[in-house]
Design a protein around this motif. Sequence first.
Motif, PDB file in Angstrom:
ATOM      1  N   UNK A  29      16.611 -23.316  41.992  1.00  5.28           N
ATOM      2  CA  UNK A  29      16.188 -22.733  40.726  1.00  5.28           C
ATOM      3  C   UNK A  29      17.232 -23.018  39.665  1.00  5.28           C
ATOM      4  N   UNK A  30      16.784 -23.432  38.490  1.00 12.14           N
ATOM      5  CA  UNK A  30      17.712 -23.705  37.397  1.00 12.14           C
ATOM      6  C   UNK A  30      18.401 -22.432  36.914  1.00 12.14           C
ATOM      7  N   UNK A  31      17.900 -21.278  37.324  1.00  8.47           N
ATOM      8  CA  UNK A  31      18.536 -20.026  36.928  1.00  8.47           C
ATOM      9  C   UNK A  31      19.628 -19.590  37.902  1.00  8.47           C
ATOM     10  N   UNK A  32      19.737 -20.277  39.030  1.00  8.08           N
ATOM     11  CA  UNK A  32      20.776 -19.926  39.996  1.00  8.08           C
ATOM     12  C   UNK A  32      22.151 -20.121  39.388  1.00  8.08           C
ATOM     13  N   UNK A  47      37.712 -18.528  44.298  1.00  6.36           N
ATOM     14  CA  UNK A  47      36.736 -18.903  43.286  1.00  6.36           C
ATOM     15  C   UNK A  47      37.471 -19.512  42.094  1.00  6.36           C
ATOM     16  N   UNK A  48      37.092 -20.716  41.684  1.00  5.88           N
ATOM     17  CA  UNK A  48      37.791 -21.358  40.578  1.00  5.88           C
ATOM     18  C   UNK A  48      36.936 -21.503  39.327  1.00  5.88           C
ATOM     19  N   UNK A  49      35.613 -21.639  39.467  1.00  8.61           N
ATOM     20  CA  UNK A  49      34.780 -21.835  38.284  1.00  8.61           C
ATOM     21  C   UNK A  49      33.344 -21.432  38.584  1.00  8.61           C
ATOM     22  N   UNK A  50      32.692 -20.891  37.555  1.00  4.82           N
ATOM     23  CA  UNK A  50      31.310 -20.440  37.677  1.00  4.82           C
ATOM     24  C   UNK A  50      30.533 -20.872  36.442  1.00  4.82           C
ATOM     25  N   UNK A  51      29.278 -21.252  36.668  1.00  7.90           N
ATOM     26  CA  UNK A  51      28.390 -21.563  35.547  1.00  7.90           C
ATOM     27  C   UNK A  51      27.050 -20.895  35.800  1.00  7.90           C
ATOM     28  N   UNK A  52      26.570 -20.195  34.796  1.00  5.61           N
ATOM     29  CA  UNK A  52      25.290 -19.508  34.923  1.00  5.61           C
ATOM     30  C   UNK A  52      24.144 -20.486  34.679  1.00  5.61           C
ATOM     31  N   UNK A  53      22.925 -19.997  34.900  1.00  2.00           N
ATOM     32  CA  UNK A  53      21.776 -20.834  34.623  1.00  2.00           C
ATOM     33  C   UNK A  53      21.675 -21.213  33.153  1.00  2.00           C
ATOM     34  N   UNK A  54      22.189 -20.344  32.292  1.00  3.64           N
ATOM     35  CA  UNK A  54      22.172 -20.601  30.856  1.00  3.64           C
ATOM     36  C   UNK A  54      23.348 -21.416  30.361  1.00  3.64           C
ATOM     37  N   UNK A  55      24.281 -21.714  31.258  1.00  2.00           N
ATOM     38  CA  UNK A  55      25.409 -22.557  30.875  1.00  2.00           C
ATOM     39  C   UNK A  55      26.692 -21.835  30.545  1.00  2.00           C
ATOM     40  N   UNK A  56      26.720 -20.515  30.663  1.00  5.48           N
ATOM     41  CA  UNK A  56      27.967 -19.786  30.430  1.00  5.48           C
ATOM     42  C   UNK A  56      28.938 -20.065  31.572  1.00  5.48           C
ATOM     43  N   UNK A  57      30.214 -20.187  31.223  1.00  6.57           N
ATOM     44  CA  UNK A  57      31.215 -20.561  32.218  1.00  6.57           C
ATOM     45  C   UNK A  57      32.357 -19.558  32.270  1.00  6.57           C
ATOM     46  N   UNK A  58      32.945 -19.416  33.447  1.00  2.26           N
ATOM     47  CA  UNK A  58      34.165 -18.636  33.641  1.00  2.26           C
ATOM     48  C   UNK A  58      35.064 -19.404  34.594  1.00  2.26           C
ATOM     49  N   UNK A  59      36.368 -19.147  34.452  1.00  3.78           N
ATOM     50  CA  UNK A  59      37.358 -19.872  35.236  1.00  3.78           C
ATOM     51  C   UNK A  59      38.434 -18.930  35.742  1.00  3.78           C
ATOM     52  N   UNK A  60      39.010 -19.296  36.883  1.00  2.79           N
ATOM     53  CA  UNK A  60      40.194 -18.593  37.356  1.00  2.79           C
ATOM     54  C   UNK A  60      41.347 -18.898  36.403  1.00  2.79           C
ATOM     55  N   UNK A  61      42.229 -17.936  36.232  1.00  5.91           N
ATOM     56  CA  UNK A  61      43.352 -18.124  35.312  1.00  5.91           C
ATOM     57  C   UNK A  61      44.182 -19.344  35.690  1.00  5.91           C
ATOM     58  N   UNK A  71      26.696 -28.488  34.380  1.00  4.12           N
ATOM     59  CA  UNK A  71      25.535 -28.696  35.244  1.00  4.12           C
ATOM     60  C   UNK A  71      24.492 -29.520  34.525  1.00  4.12           C
ATOM     61  N   UNK A  72      23.745 -30.283  35.302  1.00  2.00           N
ATOM     62  CA  UNK A  72      22.615 -31.055  34.810  1.00  2.00           C
ATOM     63  C   UNK A  72      21.423 -30.631  35.664  1.00  2.00           C
ATOM     64  N   UNK A  96      28.913 -23.787  45.669  1.00  2.00           N
ATOM     65  CA  UNK A  96      28.181 -22.595  46.123  1.00  2.00           C
ATOM     66  C   UNK A  96      27.150 -22.222  45.069  1.00  2.00           C
ATOM     67  N   UNK A  97      25.986 -21.818  45.511  1.00  2.00           N
ATOM     68  CA  UNK A  97      24.970 -21.366  44.580  1.00  2.00           C
ATOM     69  C   UNK A  97      24.384 -20.048  45.051  1.00  2.00           C
ATOM     70  N   UNK A  98      23.939 -19.246  44.095  1.00  2.00           N
ATOM     71  CA  UNK A  98      23.327 -17.978  44.486  1.00  2.00           C
ATOM     72  C   UNK A  98      22.323 -17.542  43.430  1.00  2.00           C
TER      73      UNK A  98
END
Length: 119
Positions: A29-32, A47-61, A71-72, A96-98
Motif C-alpha cells: 500500500x502506498x500509505x504504508x 531506527x535511522x529513517x522513516x517516511x510516511x505514505x505522504x512523504x513526511x520524513x524523520x531521522x535519528x539524530x 520513496x517512489x 521495514x514497512x508497516x
Amino acid sequence: QVQLVESGGGSVQPGGSLRLSCTASGSVSSSDVMDWYRQAPGKQRELVATISGGGSTTYADSVKGRFTISRDNGKNTVYLQIDNLKPDDTAVYFCHGWGNNAGHYYDYWGQGTQVTVSS
C-alpha cells in the motif's frame, strides 16, 4: 504478502556515499510507512529513517544531515541516500514497512544489505 529486497550496499571509504534501494513486491500500500533500520555487530537494531505514505520524513539524530530517505510509489521502491559515510555507519541496513488495515497492524522486513565503511 509483501517481500522486500534491499540492494546497494558495499564497502566504501570514509566520506563516500551510497544509495540503498528497497523494492517491494506483493500487496504493497502506498500509505504504508517505510523505515530503514541498521544493526552493527554486537549492537541492537536502530531506527535511522522513516517516511510516511505522504512523504513526511524523520531521522535519528546520529544521521541527520547525512541520510536522506525517499520513496517512489510507482516503482514500489524506497531509497536511502547516505552521504559523508563514517566508520560508525558500518552495519547491516534493513528495510521495514508497516501499516494498518481496518485495525489490523501488519509489518514486513527485508533481508538486509551490508554497508562497510573503512579506509
